[in-house]
Design an enzyme around this catalytic site. Sequence first.
Site, PDB file in Angstrom:
ATOM      1  CG  ASP A 112       3.723  -0.880  -6.746  1.00  0.00           C
ATOM      2  OD1 ASP A 112       4.184  -1.731  -5.955  1.00  0.00           O
ATOM      3  OD2 ASP A 112       2.608  -0.354  -6.605  1.00  0.00           O
ATOM      4  CG  ASN A 120       6.226  -9.128  -4.363  1.00  0.00           C
ATOM      5  OD1 ASN A 120       6.083  -9.939  -3.465  1.00  0.00           O
ATOM      6  ND2 ASN A 120       5.961  -7.834  -4.201  1.00  0.00           N
ATOM      7  CE1 TYR A 143      -2.819 -13.678  -1.893  1.00  0.00           C
ATOM      8  CE2 TYR A 143      -2.665 -15.674  -0.562  1.00  0.00           C
ATOM      9  CZ  TYR A 143      -2.101 -14.507  -1.046  1.00  0.00           C
ATOM     10  OH  TYR A 143      -0.820 -14.181  -0.691  1.00  0.00           O
ATOM     11  CE  LYS A 175      -0.273 -15.267  -3.915  1.00  0.00           C
ATOM     12  NZ  LYS A 175       0.742 -14.467  -4.630  1.00  0.00           N
ATOM     13  CB  ILE A 181       5.253 -10.742   5.515  1.00  0.00           C
ATOM     14  CG1 ILE A 181       5.600 -12.164   4.999  1.00  0.00           C
ATOM     15  CG2 ILE A 181       6.513  -9.908   5.668  1.00  0.00           C
ATOM     16  CD1 ILE A 181       6.484 -12.981   5.911  1.00  0.00           C
ATOM     17  CB  THR A 204       3.689  -5.915   4.317  1.00  0.00           C
ATOM     18  OG1 THR A 204       2.369  -6.479   4.184  1.00  0.00           O
ATOM     19  CG2 THR A 204       4.732  -7.010   4.184  1.00  0.00           C
TER      20      THR A 204
END
Length: 251
Positions: free
Chosen positions: A38, A91, A157, A161, A190, A192
């Site tokens: 990360d 990810n 973005y 993707k 999601i 998060t």
Amino acid sequence: MTGEFKGKAAIVTGGASGIGAAIARELAASGASVLVADLDGEAAEALAAQLRESGAKAEGFAVDVADASQVEAMVAKAAQAFGGLHLAVNNAGIGGPAEAIADLSLDGWRKVIDVNLNGVFYGMKYQIAAMLASGGGSIVNMSSILGSVGFASASAYVATKHALLGLSRTAALEYSQAGIRVNAVGPAFIDTPLLSKNLDQGALDGLAGQHPVGRLGRPEEVSALTCFLLSDRASFITGSYHLVDGGYTSR
């Protein structure tokens, strides 16, 4: 621990929180050795420490996936710490500025491309080489529902993707006979920290309402599909794109 991934070594980028953390936890609980990678190295090591406390083998690693040399070092660390590499989840990603195309700065565009697309390419470049040395493996690249539909004010973005799907499919074609599978997962919105820290409750409720199921997704729901695709249960699945979207793209 279930033992499904016993003897397997894994890397999860963006692994310190949200979807990445859920995947790292599930892999570790299923017997994998996990490198939690990360940008926030302290958070990565904190999660790795939690996994070790639960009996798993895990290491934290600070990495900026937009830097190829750091990604190469990340893969080398996993191979050195765990004796090889068999599983990888690319990810890590960012949203970028919310601007229409004519208003988006060149720097804003480039930063999203560097992290979301170049970062995945760097990951696969070095992960695949390590997997070939380990006798094969499986990669999941985290795309999005925005890999199949557009979204206003998110051109960079959306472009990255969409591009991840072509990159994943090409890698699958190139390495299938070498025992490496590559797939992409497309989550909808999601629940998060990335969302909760940047949106108020009204905005979150609005996003939830865009899903026919009437709620945001949970990180564990994305992890369940991702870990299935990484596993031998998905041995005949490669080069494909799988949605976790609560019906979003069916509207």
